[in-house]
Design a protein around this motif. Sequence first.
Motif, PDB file in Angstrom:
ATOM      1  N   PHE A  12     -25.474  11.315 -24.074  1.00 50.38           N
ATOM      2  CA  PHE A  12     -25.053  12.142 -22.943  1.00 50.38           C
ATOM      3  C   PHE A  12     -25.374  11.457 -21.625  1.00 50.38           C
ATOM      4  CE2 PHE A  12     -29.170  13.276 -24.614  1.00 50.38           C
ATOM      5  CZ  PHE A  12     -29.997  13.256 -23.503  1.00 50.38           C
ATOM      6  N   LEU A  13     -24.781  11.964 -20.541  1.00 52.61           N
ATOM      7  CA  LEU A  13     -25.006  11.374 -19.221  1.00 52.61           C
ATOM      8  C   LEU A  13     -26.432  11.610 -18.760  1.00 52.61           C
ATOM      9  CD1 LEU A  13     -21.767  12.305 -17.226  1.00 52.61           C
ATOM     10  CD2 LEU A  13     -22.240  10.269 -18.609  1.00 52.61           C
ATOM     11  N   THR A  14     -26.971  10.598 -18.082  1.00 51.59           N
ATOM     12  CA  THR A  14     -28.275  10.769 -17.453  1.00 51.59           C
ATOM     13  C   THR A  14     -28.081  11.593 -16.178  1.00 51.59           C
ATOM     14  OG1 THR A  14     -28.049   8.791 -16.075  1.00 51.59           O
ATOM     15  CG2 THR A  14     -29.042   8.488 -18.276  1.00 51.59           C
ATOM     16  N   PRO A  15     -29.143  12.215 -15.672  1.00 52.53           N
ATOM     17  CA  PRO A  15     -29.001  12.924 -14.388  1.00 52.53           C
ATOM     18  C   PRO A  15     -28.509  11.992 -13.279  1.00 52.53           C
ATOM     19  CG  PRO A  15     -31.023  13.601 -15.482  1.00 52.53           C
ATOM     20  CD  PRO A  15     -30.462  12.436 -16.284  1.00 52.53           C
ATOM     21  N   ASP A  16     -29.009  10.754 -13.251  1.00 59.36           N
ATOM     22  CA  ASP A  16     -28.575   9.786 -12.243  1.00 59.36           C
ATOM     23  C   ASP A  16     -27.101   9.433 -12.431  1.00 59.36           C
ATOM     24  OD1 ASP A  16     -29.060   7.806 -10.084  1.00 59.36           O
ATOM     25  OD2 ASP A  16     -28.702   6.355 -11.702  1.00 59.36           O
ATOM     26  N   GLY A  17     -26.679   9.220 -13.663  1.00 54.16           N
ATOM     27  CA  GLY A  17     -25.280   8.911 -13.944  1.00 54.16           C
ATOM     28  C   GLY A  17     -24.365  10.041 -13.519  1.00 54.16           C
ATOM     29  N   ARG A  18     -24.784  11.259 -13.799  1.00 55.03           N
ATOM     30  CA  ARG A  18     -24.002  12.437 -13.423  1.00 55.03           C
ATOM     31  C   ARG A  18     -23.900  12.537 -11.896  1.00 55.03           C
ATOM     32  NH1 ARG A  18     -22.925  17.057 -16.503  1.00 55.03           N
ATOM     33  NH2 ARG A  18     -24.290  16.244 -18.125  1.00 55.03           N
ATOM     34  N   GLU A  19     -25.017  12.354 -11.202  1.00 54.21           N
ATOM     35  CA  GLU A  19     -25.036  12.485  -9.744  1.00 54.21           C
ATOM     36  C   GLU A  19     -24.213  11.386  -9.066  1.00 54.21           C
ATOM     37  OE1 GLU A  19     -25.361  13.914  -6.086  1.00 54.21           O
ATOM     38  OE2 GLU A  19     -25.883  14.958  -7.934  1.00 54.21           O
ATOM     39  N   ARG A  20     -24.373  10.145  -9.521  1.00 51.93           N
ATOM     40  CA  ARG A  20     -23.606   9.039  -8.927  1.00 51.93           C
ATOM     41  C   ARG A  20     -22.106   9.225  -9.136  1.00 51.93           C
ATOM     42  NH1 ARG A  20     -26.510   3.539  -8.344  1.00 51.93           N
ATOM     43  NH2 ARG A  20     -28.679   4.195  -8.300  1.00 51.93           N
ATOM     44  N   PHE A  21     -21.737   9.701 -10.326  1.00 55.04           N
ATOM     45  CA  PHE A  21     -20.311   9.902 -10.571  1.00 55.04           C
ATOM     46  C   PHE A  21     -19.792  11.093  -9.778  1.00 55.04           C
ATOM     47  CE2 PHE A  21     -16.438  10.858 -13.025  1.00 55.04           C
ATOM     48  CZ  PHE A  21     -15.813   9.640 -12.848  1.00 55.04           C
ATOM     49  N   ARG A  22     -20.602  12.094  -9.601  1.00 56.96           N
ATOM     50  CA  ARG A  22     -20.205  13.232  -8.760  1.00 56.96           C
ATOM     51  C   ARG A  22     -19.920  12.739  -7.334  1.00 56.96           C
ATOM     52  NH1 ARG A  22     -23.985  16.670 -10.252  1.00 56.96           N
ATOM     53  NH2 ARG A  22     -22.619  17.652 -11.748  1.00 56.96           N
ATOM     54  N   GLU A  23     -20.769  11.878  -6.811  1.00 52.98           N
ATOM     55  CA  GLU A  23     -20.546  11.299  -5.482  1.00 52.98           C
ATOM     56  C   GLU A  23     -19.260  10.469  -5.467  1.00 52.98           C
ATOM     57  OE1 GLU A  23     -24.121   9.094  -4.650  1.00 52.98           O
ATOM     58  OE2 GLU A  23     -25.341  10.927  -4.547  1.00 52.98           O
ATOM     59  N   ALA A  24     -19.021   9.716  -6.538  1.00 54.17           N
ATOM     60  CA  ALA A  24     -17.811   8.894  -6.616  1.00 54.17           C
ATOM     61  C   ALA A  24     -16.557   9.765  -6.602  1.00 54.17           C
ATOM     62  CB  ALA A  24     -17.831   8.038  -7.885  1.00 54.17           C
ATOM     63  N   THR A  25     -16.618  10.924  -7.249  1.00 59.12           N
ATOM     64  CA  THR A  25     -15.430  11.778  -7.298  1.00 59.12           C
ATOM     65  C   THR A  25     -15.023  12.269  -5.916  1.00 59.12           C
ATOM     66  OG1 THR A  25     -16.654  13.834  -7.741  1.00 59.12           O
ATOM     67  CG2 THR A  25     -15.895  12.549  -9.657  1.00 59.12           C
ATOM     68  N   GLN A  26     -15.978  12.409  -5.031  1.00 58.38           N
ATOM     69  CA  GLN A  26     -15.639  12.824  -3.668  1.00 58.38           C
ATOM     70  C   GLN A  26     -14.814  11.735  -2.975  1.00 58.38           C
ATOM     71  OE1 GLN A  26     -16.165  16.032  -2.777  1.00 58.38           O
ATOM     72  NE2 GLN A  26     -16.822  16.020  -4.912  1.00 58.38           N
ATOM     73  N   LYS A  27     -15.178  10.487  -3.208  1.00 55.56           N
ATOM     74  CA  LYS A  27     -14.409   9.370  -2.643  1.00 55.56           C
ATOM     75  C   LYS A  27     -13.040   9.267  -3.302  1.00 55.56           C
ATOM     76  CE  LYS A  27     -18.473   6.717  -1.385  1.00 55.56           C
ATOM     77  NZ  LYS A  27     -19.251   5.489  -1.592  1.00 55.56           N
ATOM     78  N   LEU A  28     -13.001   9.498  -4.611  1.00 58.76           N
ATOM     79  CA  LEU A  28     -11.728   9.454  -5.331  1.00 58.76           C
ATOM     80  C   LEU A  28     -10.786  10.543  -4.824  1.00 58.76           C
ATOM     81  CD1 LEU A  28     -13.173   8.901  -8.921  1.00 58.76           C
ATOM     82  CD2 LEU A  28     -11.988   7.185  -7.509  1.00 58.76           C
ATOM     83  N   ARG A  29     -11.351  11.688  -4.544  1.00 63.83           N
ATOM     84  CA  ARG A  29     -10.551  12.808  -4.019  1.00 63.83           C
ATOM     85  C   ARG A  29      -9.962  12.452  -2.652  1.00 63.83           C
ATOM     86  NH1 ARG A  29     -12.519  19.075  -3.538  1.00 63.83           N
ATOM     87  NH2 ARG A  29     -10.544  19.880  -2.797  1.00 63.83           N
ATOM     88  N   LYS A  30     -10.810  11.875  -1.786  1.00 66.12           N
ATOM     89  CA  LYS A  30     -10.336  11.477  -0.451  1.00 66.12           C
ATOM     90  C   LYS A  30      -9.280  10.381  -0.539  1.00 66.12           C
ATOM     91  CE  LYS A  30     -14.500  12.783   2.029  1.00 66.12           C
ATOM     92  NZ  LYS A  30     -15.725  12.320   2.692  1.00 66.12           N
ATOM     93  N   LYS A  31      -9.372   9.547  -1.576  1.00 68.72           N
ATOM     94  CA  LYS A  31      -8.394   8.471  -1.782  1.00 68.72           C
ATOM     95  C   LYS A  31      -7.051   9.042  -2.262  1.00 68.72           C
ATOM     96  CE  LYS A  31      -7.599   3.974  -2.148  1.00 68.72           C
ATOM     97  NZ  LYS A  31      -7.542   3.100  -1.014  1.00 68.72           N
ATOM     98  N   GLY A  32      -7.074  10.298  -2.707  1.00 73.46           N
ATOM     99  CA  GLY A  32      -5.831  10.936  -3.136  1.00 73.46           C
ATOM    100  C   GLY A  32      -5.609  10.924  -4.637  1.00 73.46           C
ATOM    101  N   MET A  33      -6.653  10.692  -5.405  1.00 72.36           N
ATOM    102  CA  MET A  33      -6.516  10.705  -6.861  1.00 72.36           C
ATOM    103  C   MET A  33      -6.201  12.121  -7.321  1.00 72.36           C
ATOM    104  SD  MET A  33      -9.209   9.411  -9.737  1.00 72.36           S
ATOM    105  CE  MET A  33      -8.873   9.604 -11.470  1.00 72.36           C
ATOM    106  N   GLU A  34      -4.998  12.325  -7.862  1.00 72.89           N
ATOM    107  CA  GLU A  34      -4.552  13.635  -8.330  1.00 72.89           C
ATOM    108  C   GLU A  34      -3.787  13.487  -9.635  1.00 72.89           C
ATOM    109  OE1 GLU A  34      -2.690  16.280  -5.498  1.00 72.89           O
ATOM    110  OE2 GLU A  34      -3.434  15.044  -3.861  1.00 72.89           O
ATOM    111  N   PRO A  35      -4.485  13.274 -10.749  1.00 71.84           N
ATOM    112  CA  PRO A  35      -3.763  13.131 -12.013  1.00 71.84           C
ATOM    113  C   PRO A  35      -3.143  14.446 -12.467  1.00 71.84           C
ATOM    114  CG  PRO A  35      -6.123  13.212 -12.403  1.00 71.84           C
ATOM    115  CD  PRO A  35      -5.933  13.178 -10.912  1.00 71.84           C
ATOM    116  N   ASP A  36      -2.027  14.335 -13.174  1.00 74.94           N
ATOM    117  CA  ASP A  36      -1.418  15.513 -13.784  1.00 74.94           C
ATOM    118  C   ASP A  36      -2.269  16.014 -14.938  1.00 74.94           C
ATOM    119  OD1 ASP A  36       0.782  15.216 -12.101  1.00 74.94           O
ATOM    120  OD2 ASP A  36       1.959  14.127 -13.594  1.00 74.94           O
ATOM    121  N   ILE A  37      -2.948  15.077 -15.600  1.00 77.94           N
ATOM    122  CA  ILE A  37      -3.751  15.398 -16.774  1.00 77.94           C
ATOM    123  C   ILE A  37      -4.929  14.434 -16.845  1.00 77.94           C
ATOM    124  CG2 ILE A  37      -2.326  13.935 -18.281  1.00 77.94           C
ATOM    125  CD1 ILE A  37      -2.739  16.004 -20.508  1.00 77.94           C
TER     126      ILE A  37
END
Length: 168
Positions: free
Chosen positions: A24-49
């Motif tokens: 399973f994900l480590t707390p650090d892995g989860r937190e870093r990826f959560r931060e990355a998703t904010q950047k991905l969202r701003k970049k316009g990442m919008e998958p259909d699935i």
Amino acid sequence: MLLFLVRHAKAVERAFDIPENHRFLTPDGRERFREATQKLRKKGMEPDIIVTSPLVRAVQTAEVLAEGLSFRGQLPVDETLAPGFDLDGLNRLLSRHPGVKSMACVGHEPDLSELGNQLLQTPDAVILRKGAVLALEWNRNAPNEKADFLWLHSKGVFHTDSQRFKDL
């Protein structure tokens, strides 16, 4: 189509008391990826699935990705994305989801890097670190044509210059 290859975030190390499929994900892995998703969202990442490997660490990464992107679509788990995923697996996935114009595939190494390099026709140019996302434009109706590199997000940084990679 837009294709996002997403390597799972940092997981607990291999241990004799945790089966490989249950890491399973480590707390650090989860937190870093959560931060990355904010950047991905701003970049316009919008998958259909968003489709994920059945291994726990990939499912958890897909859940964090969906939450961070405010994604409300499908989040299927597909055995095809388990270790061993390749171009044939991608084509099987796409046949199960006709009409999809953008797909995020959450999986594992070395499969995702090998697939990305195969689609880009650039051997060993891209290596996906934990939590990295590679964005490609790929004509699924002309599978022998080279995919277009759009960007790579790795370790908190977007790489958009294709000259960074040899032969791109």
